[in-house]
Design a protein around this motif. Structure first.
Motif, PDB file in Angstrom:
ATOM      1  N   ARG A 127      11.421   4.752   4.295  1.00  0.00           N
ATOM      2  CA  ARG A 127      11.944   5.381   5.505  1.00  0.00           C
ATOM      3  C   ARG A 127      12.803   4.419   6.315  1.00  0.00           C
ATOM      4  NH1 ARG A 127       6.653   9.020   7.350  1.00  0.00           N
ATOM      5  NH2 ARG A 127       7.133  10.807   5.963  1.00  0.00           N
ATOM      6  N   GLY A 128      12.467   3.142   6.276  1.00  0.00           N
ATOM      7  CA  GLY A 128      13.299   2.150   6.957  1.00  0.00           C
ATOM      8  C   GLY A 128      14.681   2.050   6.342  1.00  0.00           C
ATOM      9  N   TRP A 129      14.746   2.048   5.010  1.00  0.00           N
ATOM     10  CA  TRP A 129      16.058   2.007   4.340  1.00  0.00           C
ATOM     11  C   TRP A 129      16.850   3.275   4.627  1.00  0.00           C
ATOM     12  CZ3 TRP A 129      12.775   0.449  -0.380  1.00  0.00           C
ATOM     13  CH2 TRP A 129      12.485  -0.917  -0.328  1.00  0.00           C
ATOM     14  N   GLN A 130      16.166   4.403   4.647  1.00  0.00           N
ATOM     15  CA  GLN A 130      16.861   5.653   4.963  1.00  0.00           C
ATOM     16  C   GLN A 130      17.380   5.654   6.401  1.00  0.00           C
ATOM     17  OE1 GLN A 130      13.627   8.292   3.867  1.00  0.00           O
ATOM     18  NE2 GLN A 130      14.689   8.963   2.010  1.00  0.00           N
TER      19      GLN A 130
ATOM     20  N   ALA B  61       7.675  11.687  -2.394  1.00  0.00           N
ATOM     21  CA  ALA B  61       8.003  12.859  -1.584  1.00  0.00           C
ATOM     22  C   ALA B  61       9.021  12.539  -0.504  1.00  0.00           C
ATOM     23  CB  ALA B  61       6.733  13.422  -0.953  1.00  0.00           C
ATOM     24  N   ALA B  62       9.049  11.275  -0.027  1.00  0.00           N
ATOM     25  CA  ALA B  62       9.957  10.905   1.055  1.00  0.00           C
ATOM     26  C   ALA B  62      11.353  10.550   0.567  1.00  0.00           C
ATOM     27  CB  ALA B  62       9.379   9.722   1.833  1.00  0.00           C
TER      28      ALA B  62
ATOM     29  N   ARG C  79      20.737   6.117   0.953  1.00  0.00           N
ATOM     30  CA  ARG C  79      20.178   7.258   0.217  1.00  0.00           C
ATOM     31  C   ARG C  79      19.384   6.689  -0.955  1.00  0.00           C
ATOM     32  NH1 ARG C  79      20.634  12.231   2.541  1.00  0.00           N
ATOM     33  NH2 ARG C  79      21.178  13.262   0.593  1.00  0.00           N
ATOM     34  N   VAL C  80      18.105   7.049  -1.054  1.00  0.00           N
ATOM     35  CA  VAL C  80      17.168   6.357  -1.938  1.00  0.00           C
ATOM     36  C   VAL C  80      16.732   7.248  -3.095  1.00  0.00           C
ATOM     37  CG1 VAL C  80      14.912   5.235  -2.076  1.00  0.00           C
ATOM     38  CG2 VAL C  80      16.332   4.936  -0.041  1.00  0.00           C
TER      39      VAL C  80
ATOM     40  N   THR D 165       0.847  -1.190   0.000  1.00  0.00           N
ATOM     41  CA  THR D 165       0.000   0.000   0.000  1.00  0.00           C
ATOM     42  C   THR D 165       0.884   1.242   0.000  1.00  0.00           C
ATOM     43  OG1 THR D 165      -0.045   0.143   2.409  1.00  0.00           O
ATOM     44  CG2 THR D 165      -1.718  -1.249   1.340  1.00  0.00           C
ATOM     45  N   PRO D 166       0.327   2.408  -0.315  1.00  0.00           N
ATOM     46  CA  PRO D 166       1.144   3.631  -0.235  1.00  0.00           C
ATOM     47  C   PRO D 166       1.809   3.804   1.126  1.00  0.00           C
ATOM     48  CG  PRO D 166      -0.876   4.094  -1.413  1.00  0.00           C
ATOM     49  CD  PRO D 166      -1.003   2.684  -0.903  1.00  0.00           C
ATOM     50  N   ASP D 167       1.095   3.440   2.200  1.00  0.00           N
ATOM     51  CA  ASP D 167       1.679   3.569   3.535  1.00  0.00           C
ATOM     52  C   ASP D 167       2.841   2.610   3.740  1.00  0.00           C
ATOM     53  OD1 ASP D 167      -0.054   5.563   4.208  1.00  0.00           O
ATOM     54  OD2 ASP D 167      -1.505   4.249   5.208  1.00  0.00           O
ATOM     55  N   SER D 168       2.692   1.358   3.273  1.00  0.00           N
ATOM     56  CA  SER D 168       3.776   0.387   3.462  1.00  0.00           C
ATOM     57  C   SER D 168       4.973   0.718   2.580  1.00  0.00           C
ATOM     58  CB  SER D 168       3.278  -1.030   3.169  1.00  0.00           C
ATOM     59  OG  SER D 168       2.883  -1.161   1.812  1.00  0.00           O
ATOM     60  N   LYS D 169       4.722   1.303   1.388  1.00  0.00           N
ATOM     61  CA  LYS D 169       5.833   1.763   0.550  1.00  0.00           C
ATOM     62  C   LYS D 169       6.610   2.861   1.264  1.00  0.00           C
ATOM     63  CE  LYS D 169       3.958   0.888  -4.103  1.00  0.00           C
ATOM     64  NZ  LYS D 169       3.631   1.509  -5.400  1.00  0.00           N
TER      65      LYS D 169
END
Length: 733
Positions: A617-620, A640-641, A625-626, A608-612
């Motif tokens: 954010r977890g990888w960051q 945006a994130a 750097r994503v 979902t958009p939230d899980s994406k």
């Protein structure tokens, strides 16, 4: 009834005038954002002068000038200040400004280029004459050159230096005057001061050889310095004009008329502005498309160099998308209009390029401030050197001061960043990747992870026929009938079947929302094309689509087609050391199939958009750097994130403000190319800054010691500016 304010009336009267170069990002009642082309910019200090002058006007909220592209982005309220007042304010401080509409901007560039060429010619030609006059003094032996002849040659040099001072060097004096009036120290100040001091000192030595200024003249050094500096600015001007011409090539790609089809089968010629979504237009061979749309009938080849930068034509058939500005190569096509005017892909490209070329990244502002402080130090250093040498050897004091002024001119420093960024953004635009934020180039250098969405990103935004089978009839015969009925529907699944097959004779055609399309054939039998459960009670697990009647059924498996270069792009990213991940909201089976085709081991389905967003954010948080690549529709939060955001697609997505760049060519190989170019841009920028620093560190001590004559200082300073501009041009390849 109260009268309208004069400013409001003026704004209403100028609405049509502003339209070609103005947008209203905050709505019609908000501030306008207008784009202008500026003539007479010679250094970064000019940007500050223009911005400061405009901010004094009522209704001006923001002014940004990019000295590398000579473009002004003005956020203002036309109801508070007239356009004529804006242009007059800049004219008063010495800058020619024209709204960035193609014809006036081209004329302004033509005049600027012509004048710059004349100045360079005068300086270069007279430099050669002055050098010829000075040569006998350098090569003559003792007693070979009489004093009368020597004095005659010096007077001839002075006379030929006058046009250089009055005409060729005028931009330096004018620029220095404007900078000083604005309370700024730009690079024109030390240049103009050095030229003026050299000329005055040499003239004094000519008029009174026994005076305090000594007997040495430097007319040869002076004219050569002016010629070399004008040559450097000529190359800089050429780079700036090429960037503007690339923008106008896109803006000028739209045709001036279109053939609109009427309901009765006749046609009419109309201007593109008269087209509306839903109109049908016919594009003859050799004509450009006037709007974005979908091919209704006809097959042929289309040149989409507007988007891809490549002239190889692309095959188009019914159901395929076409964009305004691309050229129909060989056969007439009928197109259903989807987007017109400012909503077209071409106009979106223009807006993005204008936005990027009007930017001055944060590092550019820092360099401007460094250059201003550096100029102040240079002036103090030159004054101190002149005073010191006045006590050591008065005859050399002027020469040393002039050499210090010339050799330390911060031209290379202020050109280092804008030249590199502008050239790199132009190179990416030719690959179909349009930068909306120039700072993304620097952030790309830190990227370690590239995350792809699947649908519309790694895959085409359409389905293709993968497999078909039937019960009770020949599968290929049923497929032909299904394609005929599909031609009467605009559903994406129906479009996946279309191959140009005529619709045939179908009666009582009815589209059922969420189900499909049904109709009767010539014998009266009712057929359905759509969801398998709606067509037949018998279900097949792999079927996405079914077609049939009461006694026979065709099942169709549709699959997303991967983009032609997706696998190569993923392989190139992995070869460059990037982690490549796949995030998709689709079912695990489809995502696993795509991941296997692409060679991506790390993938997540049903996201979902939230899980994406949580995944990125977890990888960051883990220090990565994503760079996120999405279709810009369902991926807005995760885009945006991300540290770097790239949106796919055309049309309405060009207006998205969340993306750092837009991949209008839809060619994923542009991504590894962009990352390589970002690293190359950083190297070139460091080379430029390193060269400027090394040049000053090496030459300033020589100038202070009196070992670097003004001629050598002029050659070195002009060469440093040339090096910076030419080194940045390597990024265009």
């Amino acid at each position: 009834m109260s009268a309208s304010p004069p400013g409001l009336l003026a704004a209403e009267a100028d609405a049509s005038l502003l339209a070609p170069f103005t947008t209203w990002p905050d709505g019609p009642d908000g501030a306008a954002l207008s784009q202008f082309q500026v003539g007479g910019i010679h250094c970064a200090a000019c940007s500050g002068i223009i911005e400061g002058e405009l901010l004094k006007l009522p209704g001006v909220a923001e002014a940004r000038v990019n000295p590398a592209s000579a473009r002004l982005a003005l956020r203002w309220r036309p109801s508070h200040v007239a356009l004529a007042d804006v242009l007059a304010a800049l004219k008063a401080v010495g800058y020619d400004v024209t709204p960035d509409v193609a014809a006036p901007a081209r004329e302004l560039r033509r005049q600027e280029k012509r004048q710059a060429l004349w100045r360079l010619f005068v300086a270069g030609f007279l430099m050669m004459q002055v050098m010829m006059m000075a040569t006998p003094a350098y090569v003559a032996g003792p007693g070979e050159l009489t004093s009368d002849l020597d004095r005659l040659l010096r007077w001839a040099s002075w006379v030929m230096t006058l046009p250089v001072m009055l005409f060729a060097a005028a931009p330096f004096f004018r620029g220095a005057w404007h900078q000083l009036r604005a309370g700024r120290l730009g690079m024109d100040v030390p240049v103009a001061l050095g030229i003026a001091v050299t000329f005055v000192a040499s003239s004094g030595a000519l008029f009174d050889p026994g005076g305090v200024l000594g007997h040495e003249v430097y007319f040869d050094s002076l004219t050569m310095f002016v010629a070399l500096l004008l040559l450097a600015r000529w190359f800089e001007l050429g780079a700036r004009h090429r960037a503007a011409e690339a923008l106008e090539a896109v803006a000028g790609a739209l045709p001036t008329a279109a053939e609109r089809l009427r309901d009765d089968g006749t046609s009419e010629r109309v201007v593109p502005e008269a087209l509306r979504a839903g109109d049908h237009i016919r594009i003859a061979a050799g004509e450009a498309f006037a709007a974005d749309g979908v091919v209704l009938s006809g097959q042929g080849w289309v040149n989409e160099a507007l988007l891809t930068g490549e002239s190889a034509p692309v095959a188009k058939a019914p159901g395929d998308a076409v964009v305004a500005g691309s050229v129909n190569v060989d056969a007439p096509l009928v197109v259903a209009v989807q987007r017109v005017g400012e909503d077209t892909t071409a106009q979106g490209i223009v807006r993005l390029m204008q936005q990027a070329q009007s930017q001055r990244p944060l590092a550019g502002g820092v360099l401007d401030r460094v250059a201003a402080g550096f100029t102040a130090v240079v002036l103090a250093l030159a004054l101190a050197a002149g005073l010191a040498w006045w006590w050591i050897d008065p005859s050399r004091a002027v020469a040393v001061a002039v050499a210090v002024l010339i050799v330390t001119c911060p031209c290379a420093l202020t050109l280092a960043a804008p030249a590199a960024w502008l050239t790199a953004s132009g190179a990416l635009a030719r690959r179909g990747l349009l930068l909306a934020d120039l700072s993304a180039l620097d952030r790309m250098c830190t990227v370690e992870t590239v995350v792809f969405d699947k649908t519309g990103t790694l895959s085409e935004d359409r389905l293709t026929l993968r497999h078909h089978w039937a019960r009770g009839a020949d599968a290929d015969v049923l497929l032909g009938m299904a394609r005929g009925l599909a031609a009467l529907s605009r559903h994406p699944h129906a479009r996946a079947l279309m191959d140009g097959t005529p619709a045939g004779v179908w009666l009582d055609v009815r589209e059922v929302a969420g189900r499909g399309v049904e109709a009767r054939d010539a014998t009266g039998r009712r057929w359905r094309l759509g969801a398998p459960a709606w067509v037949s009670p018998q279900l097949e697990p792999d079927a996405r689509l079914a077609f049939g009647c009461a006694d026979c059924v065709l099942w169709v498996d549709l699959a997303e087609a991967p983009r032609a270069d997706a696998a190569d792009a993923v392989a190139a990213l992995k070869a460059a050391g990037q982690r490549v991940r796949l995030l998709s909201g689709d079912q695990p089976v489809a995502v696993a199939r795509m991941a296997e085709q692409m060679g991506i081991a790390d993938w997540k389905a049903s996201a979902t958009p939230d899980s994406k967003l949580a995944a990125v954010r977890g990888w960051q948080a883990a220090g990565e750097r994503v760079l996120m690549v999405g279709d810009g529709i369902n991926d807005a939060p995760v885009l945006a994130a991300a540290d770097v955001r790239i949106a796919m697609g055309q049309g309405a997505m060009l207006a998205r403000g969340a993306a750092d760049a837009l991949l209008v060519s839809n060619r994923l190989m542009a991504l590894p190319q962009a990352l390589r170019l970002a690293h190359k841009t950083r190297r070139v920028l460091r080379q430029n800054l390193g060269w400027a620093a090394l040049y000053n560190l090496a030459c300033v001590p020589l100038a202070l010691a009196g070992w670097l004559p003004p001629l050598a200082a002029g050659i070195g300073m002009a060469a440093s500016s040339l090096f910076v501009v030419l080194n940045a041009q390597r990024l265009a390849r």
